[in-house]
Design a protein around this motif. Sequence first.
Motif, mmCIF file in Angstrom:
data_model
loop_
_atom_site.group_PDB
_atom_site.id
_atom_site.type_symbol
_atom_site.label_atom_id
_atom_site.label_comp_id
_atom_site.label_asym_id
_atom_site.label_seq_id
_atom_site.Cartn_x
_atom_site.Cartn_y
_atom_site.Cartn_z
ATOM 1 N N THR A 68 -4.162 -4.945 -9.015
ATOM 2 C CA THR A 68 -5.274 -5.125 -8.071
ATOM 3 C C THR A 68 -6.494 -5.745 -8.747
ATOM 4 O O THR A 68 -7.188 -6.565 -8.144
ATOM 5 N N PRO A 81 -0.323 -0.548 -10.641
ATOM 6 C CA PRO A 81 -1.119 -0.972 -9.479
ATOM 7 C C PRO A 81 -2.555 -1.305 -9.831
ATOM 8 O O PRO A 81 -3.110 -2.285 -9.298
ATOM 9 N N GLU A 82 -3.164 -0.526 -10.728
ATOM 10 C CA GLU A 82 -4.572 -0.795 -11.057
ATOM 11 C C GLU A 82 -4.745 -2.109 -11.814
ATOM 12 O O GLU A 82 -5.755 -2.820 -11.651
ATOM 13 N N SER A 105 -6.656 -5.345 -2.447
ATOM 14 C CA SER A 105 -6.802 -3.921 -2.173
ATOM 15 C C SER A 105 -5.670 -3.127 -2.815
ATOM 16 O O SER A 105 -4.594 -3.662 -3.118
ATOM 17 N N ARG A 106 -5.902 -1.831 -3.006
ATOM 18 C CA ARG A 106 -4.934 -0.968 -3.684
ATOM 19 C C ARG A 106 -3.634 -0.806 -2.900
ATOM 20 O O ARG A 106 -2.615 -0.437 -3.468
ATOM 21 N N ASP A 107 -3.661 -1.112 -1.601
ATOM 22 C CA ASP A 107 -2.433 -0.958 -0.813
ATOM 23 C C ASP A 107 -1.545 -2.205 -0.860
ATOM 24 O O ASP A 107 -0.472 -2.229 -0.270
#
Length: 438
Positions: free
Chosen positions: A221, A217-218, A227-229
């Motif tokens: 993004t 995820p990092e 955004s992280r979501d």
Amino acid sequence: MKTYDDIGIQIPQIYLPRKGTNLTKWAVIACDQFTSEPEYWQGVEKLVGNAPSTYNLILPEVYLEKAGEAARIKFIQDKMRYYLQNNILEPHEGFIYVERSLDGRTRRGIMLCLDLERYDFTKDSTSLIRATEGTIVERLPPRMKIRTGAVLEVPHILVLIDDPEKTVIEPLEKARGGLKKVYDFDLMLGSGHLTGYAVSEALEAEVVACLRRLAKPEVFTAKYVVSRDKPVLLFAMGDGNHSFATAKGVWERMKPEVGLDHPARYALIELENVHDEGLRFEPIHRVLFSLKKDIFASLKVYFGADLSYKLVASAGEMVKAVDEAKGPRQAIGLVGGGKEFGLLEITNPSSNLPVGTLQAFLDLFIKEGGADKVDYVHGEEIVCKLGAQPGNAGFYLPGMDKSDLFKTAILERALPRKTFSMGEAKEKRFYMEARKIV
């Protein structure tokens, strides 16, 4: 088979033709090519003759929903069983690294399986594996007839990753000197050369590790500045969107009866990097056949004052004007329709891409009986040839930058259908490998 559920892949068992098979006759181009050129497929049939061939395992879409379709599907499924029972196909375990060369360019890929449980082709999908263009659900049932009851799949599906640092596929090219070749031959009818290498377990592990890094995820993004979501998109459909969706449709129908541990849960694909220098994005043009209404009058009614049209002297001038168009006005070339070559320019377009603006008009035009059908073709030559035929009209469209694909798919969801093609018709994937799905 070894699976990696976190990134939705499986290490496949692939079936390849036994030694001594004429591979030039064995491998044929994707079934959704040359759909308005039956002479191409007649040439394939003549070349193949009675030799073992994937031509006997597919239904070219030029013949789809035509007389004799049911008999052809039975023939296909019988041939699949015959090739397995008579050892014309032999199993190979693991990834295959693929190189496809044509006209001085080479593109690279890996044969692996993707998990259909991690795929959703609907427009608002947030799945790990996603369609990049609209899926026409009405196109799936005839294709599902072929896959339902089949013992093999032979894929022409190309799936993309966004790997600008070239960590996943490109290291295999550097290591190929130490890999065993599993096939190496010229493709039929001027489509170049195909080579495949068996990938070692150590290199398989490296591929998996690098895919896992892309799926963090990092990393996701940071790359797309979201955004992280925002759910991770790791695999984006390149070519064969409807074939992959067909596999999904058949799997969803089977799943309640067979459970999750079944070969049909996965689909064999070739994975490619969108940043591969050998991979080109080409526009897909449109041709209307047997016009029933005046195309110019219909365009004027639909676009109103936002439309301007001018005749140009040649196909070359039309192509140049479309390819070099800048600014807010969208340019689309028009061939035929009672005139020769022209340029449509549209202000206040309904879509960010000219293909989306045009497709909305074409959908309505066909729905209202304006033409018998619309076909999607590759290359300037064929859209000009077919569009200029009496009663037809062709639309020449600009291409899109392939580096924009993932961000566009993430932020705007699915693109208009048939937005881009990974190369022109003769560059499309050939059926070579098979996999058991029973």
